[in-house]
Design an enzyme around this catalytic site. Structure first.
Site, mmCIF file in Angstrom:
data_model
loop_
_atom_site.group_PDB
_atom_site.id
_atom_site.type_symbol
_atom_site.label_atom_id
_atom_site.label_comp_id
_atom_site.label_asym_id
_atom_site.label_seq_id
_atom_site.Cartn_x
_atom_site.Cartn_y
_atom_site.Cartn_z
ATOM 1 N N LYS A 245 31.553 -11.790 4.708
ATOM 2 C CA LYS A 245 32.907 -11.272 4.843
ATOM 3 C C LYS A 245 33.800 -11.971 3.827
ATOM 4 O O LYS A 245 33.416 -12.981 3.239
ATOM 5 C CB LYS A 245 33.433 -11.503 6.260
ATOM 6 C CG LYS A 245 32.605 -10.821 7.343
ATOM 7 C CD LYS A 245 33.130 -11.139 8.731
ATOM 8 C CE LYS A 245 32.266 -10.495 9.811
ATOM 9 N NZ LYS A 245 32.736 -10.819 11.175
ATOM 10 N N HIS A 246 35.000 -11.451 3.630
ATOM 11 C CA HIS A 246 35.897 -12.029 2.638
ATOM 12 C C HIS A 246 36.382 -13.410 3.076
ATOM 13 O O HIS A 246 36.588 -13.664 4.266
ATOM 14 C CB HIS A 246 37.097 -11.106 2.400
ATOM 15 C CG HIS A 246 36.734 -9.823 1.712
ATOM 16 N ND1 HIS A 246 36.257 -9.785 0.428
ATOM 17 C CD2 HIS A 246 36.783 -8.527 2.143
ATOM 18 C CE1 HIS A 246 36.026 -8.521 0.083
ATOM 19 N NE2 HIS A 246 36.325 -7.754 1.113
ATOM 20 N N GLN A 247 36.541 -14.283 2.083
ATOM 21 C CA GLN A 247 37.063 -15.615 2.356
ATOM 22 C C GLN A 247 38.463 -15.504 2.947
ATOM 23 O O GLN A 247 39.257 -14.638 2.560
ATOM 24 C CB GLN A 247 37.109 -16.429 1.058
ATOM 25 C CG GLN A 247 37.513 -17.874 1.220
ATOM 26 C CD GLN A 247 36.517 -18.671 2.028
ATOM 27 O OE1 GLN A 247 36.678 -18.801 3.227
ATOM 28 N NE2 GLN A 247 35.493 -19.186 1.379
ATOM 29 N N ASP A 256 33.442 -11.419 -1.899
ATOM 30 C CA ASP A 256 34.537 -11.538 -2.861
ATOM 31 C C ASP A 256 34.091 -11.269 -4.301
ATOM 32 O O ASP A 256 34.927 -11.204 -5.207
ATOM 33 C CB ASP A 256 35.148 -12.941 -2.789
ATOM 34 C CG ASP A 256 35.753 -13.235 -1.426
ATOM 35 O OD1 ASP A 256 36.373 -12.332 -0.857
ATOM 36 O OD2 ASP A 256 35.584 -14.367 -0.928
#
Length: 610
Positions: A245-247, A256
């Site tokens: 998942k995105h930071q 990302d």
């Protein structure tokens, strides 16, 4: 026919293997952990706090290692009795225990909890000194090894690719090909055997298609397909793992990487496409019309077809998200294409090999001046624009970050511009920053200010296209320049970030699309393109499969995976919604189906171009 049959068979094998993966790994904790703490979800652990200080009341606070300069957050209040709670199992935590009456720190402990584990914290005083308070953690029930599904999935795919390679080698044997031809059509055996490609009619059928694609660099479509398939996988959930998942704010995860790579390779394709059409005699005004129309189509598809705010139910204009992935792609495509049409000249097919060095840079200095001016505008707006209630040049997440001093300053100038220009209801409502930093302000990671740096990374991709054209068939020159760009941009990133996650001048940040994010991802992109170009187009050690096929139909795969995300067989009702194994199997199977769809469309010569 044989190759296509093998692909179908291997796709079925992939589906069965992934379903088996979900079934096998989903039950690894059902009979144990859920009997102990049935309310636990993914990325959570159960914590029981034992109060041995019979005369004391205290509060337990927590702080995640991922939360930079954050204040401790209350977890639970403990009186004389023991208290249970749930803690985050994604990142290491610091637990701090404060006396309720005086707020004195009694003890603190740094620990990494594991998913579905049951833990106990014993808070007790030393028999010799009652002021000496200790905190000890013990494991009541062992946690689950949550990475087992990833290992199993890796082995499954490794086995499938080994089988595919073995089958392809067997089908290349003349004896096998001749035997298949006899079985397929005994009447025409002699004619089929004498034709290297099979039936002459089939060879005629493919001749036009292969002549049209023979001049394409397979490495570009392979690179695009690789970025796209990773994007599909993480959009579908990435098995529920946090690193897919995105930071939350600064730093990078796998999720990302892919969007900037897609933007980068779009820039490369822009140069190759426009240069080819200019050499064919197309006028700049005609190409400008095509660019504008394609940009409008991309923007409208993103705005009305795959708008992220649909996940909250039917939309009206008041809550329609204006920006998004395709919207940013459309604006970036328009700006970079127009910039190229203003200054570019058609490059001849054959260039002298002894041209002056850096010709791909010097000849286009006006473009570089404009790009540097755009970057200067980003820096000025980011660091000098006054934002009410926020410090100048603020790059933080707001919320509980910066010790809670600026809770409504998420994104600084970038967030402020979007809220003022687009309106709060027209931007992304649940950014990744609210996971760790508990932000409450809406913030759009594909907002207006970040689009400037999206143009910059696309222009760096355009530069890669110039290298491929100016040094056509000079593989050492191409590889050397890709490597040089990768090193140069990597050095710039090291200086900007001071080789740290949070302490640099400009941290790497996907939400902001910071300068260091652009240089870092461009450095990775040049190096990855170098490897793929060397393996696919120079040495021909790899055909680019399976990524080559979705790379040839990227818009269809991206739009399709968004539109049909909730339809079977891309998603189904799971037996255990808290199982990484079932989530991973579902997401990998859905991604594999899109690869198969892209392959079938490639074989049928069906390509969606806008």
């Amino acid at each position: 026919m044989g190759c296509l049959t093998c692909t179908y068979a291997l796709s079925i094998l992939t589906a069965l293997s992934l379903i088996l993966l979900g079934t096998c790994t989903s039950g690894q904790h059902t009979d144990t952990v859920f009997k102990r703490a049935s309310h636990l979800k993914m990325d959570e652990a159960f914590l029981l706090i034992h109060n041995e200080l019979k005369s004391e009341k205290f509060e337990v606070f927590w702080l995640s290692d991922q939360c930079f300069q954050c204040a401790y957050q209350p977890l639970v209040h403990v009186r004389k009795e023991n208290v249970s709670t749930v803690v985050d199992a994604r990142h290491p935590l610091t637990l701090q225990i404060n006396e309720t009456s005086t707020n004195r720190v009694l003890c603190s402990i740094h620990y990494t909890f594991r998913e579905f584990g049951n833990y106990s914290v014993w808070v007790k005083a030393s028999p010799a000194d009652h002021n000496n308070i200790s905190c000890d953690i013990i494991i009541d029930y062992n946690p689950v090894y949550s990475y087992l599904p990833i290992i199993v999935a890796f082995l499954v795919y490794l086995g499938i690719f080994c089988v595919f390679y073995l089958v392809s080698c067997i089908f290349r044997l003349d004896s096998v090909r001749n035997w298949l031809c006899k079985k397929m059509n005994p009447v025409e055996t002699d004619r089929l055997i004498n034709s290297e490609l099979g039936s002459p009619s089939r060879a005629d059928l493919y001749q036009e298609f292969h002549s049209a694609t023979s001049n394409r660099l397979r490495s570009l479509d392979t690179f695009r397909g690789l970025a796209l398939i990773i994007m599909v996988f993480v959009n579908y959930g990435g098995g529920g793992y946090w690193f897919f998942k995105h930071q939350s704010w600064n730093g990078l995860t796998l999720a990302d990487l892919v969007f900037p790579w897609f933007v980068f390779i779009m820039g490369t394709s822009i140069y190759l496409s426009l240069n080819s059409m200019l050499r064919k005699g197309n006028t700049r005004w005609k190409l400008f019309g095509k660019v504008v129309w394609r940009s409008i189509q991309l923007f409208l598809i993103g705005l009305f077809v795959i708008n992220e705010n649909y996940c909250h139910g039917p939309l009206s204009w008041s809550d329609l998200r204006i920006m998004g992935v395709l919207q940013r792609l459309s604006v970036t495509y328009l700006v970079v294409s127009v910039l190229e049409l203003l200054f570019a000249k058609p490059t001849p097919d054959a260039l002298p090999q002894n041209c002056f060095p850096l010709q791909d840079l010097v000849l286009f200095w006006p473009q570089w001046v404009i790009i540097l001016t755009l970057e200067a505008a980003w820096l000025c707006l980011t660091y000098l624009l006054p934002v009410p209630g926020c410090p100048a040049g603020y790059l933080g997440p707001g919320g509980i970050g910066d010790f809670g001093k600026f809770p409504n300053c998420t994104g600084g100038a970038a967030g402020y511009i979007d809220r003022m220009v687009l309106g709060k209801g027209h931007i992304y409502q649940h950014p990744s920053s609210n996971v760790i930093y508990k932000t409450t302000m809406p913030y759009d990671p594909e907002g207006i200010l970040g689009t400037i740096n999206s143009v910059v990374i696309a222009f760096l991709g355009l530069q890669a296209g110039k290298i491929l054209v100016f040094y056509r068939n000079q593989h050492k020159q191409v590889v050397g320049r890709f490597f040089a760009w990768s090193i140069l941009l990597g050095v710039v990133s090291a200086v900007l970030t001071k080789c740290s996650k949070n302490e640099g001048f400009i941290p790497v940040n996907k939400n902001l699309w910071s300068v260091s994010y652009v240089t870092t991802l461009s450095s990775f992109a040049f190096f990855l393109l170098l490897l793929i170009y060397f393996l696919v187009d120079v040495k021909k050690l790899w055909s680019g499969a399976p990524f080559y096929y979705p790379g040839m139909n990227s818009i269809l795969v991206y739009v399709g995976h968004e539109v049909f995300e909730d339809y079977f067989p891309f998603k189904w009702k799971m037996q255990d919604i808290y199982s990484h194994g079932e989530h991973l199997a579902q997401n990998l199977l859905a991604t594999s189906i899109w690869v198969l769809i892209a392959y079938i469309l490639y074989r049928k010569k069906i390509f969606w171009k806008i």
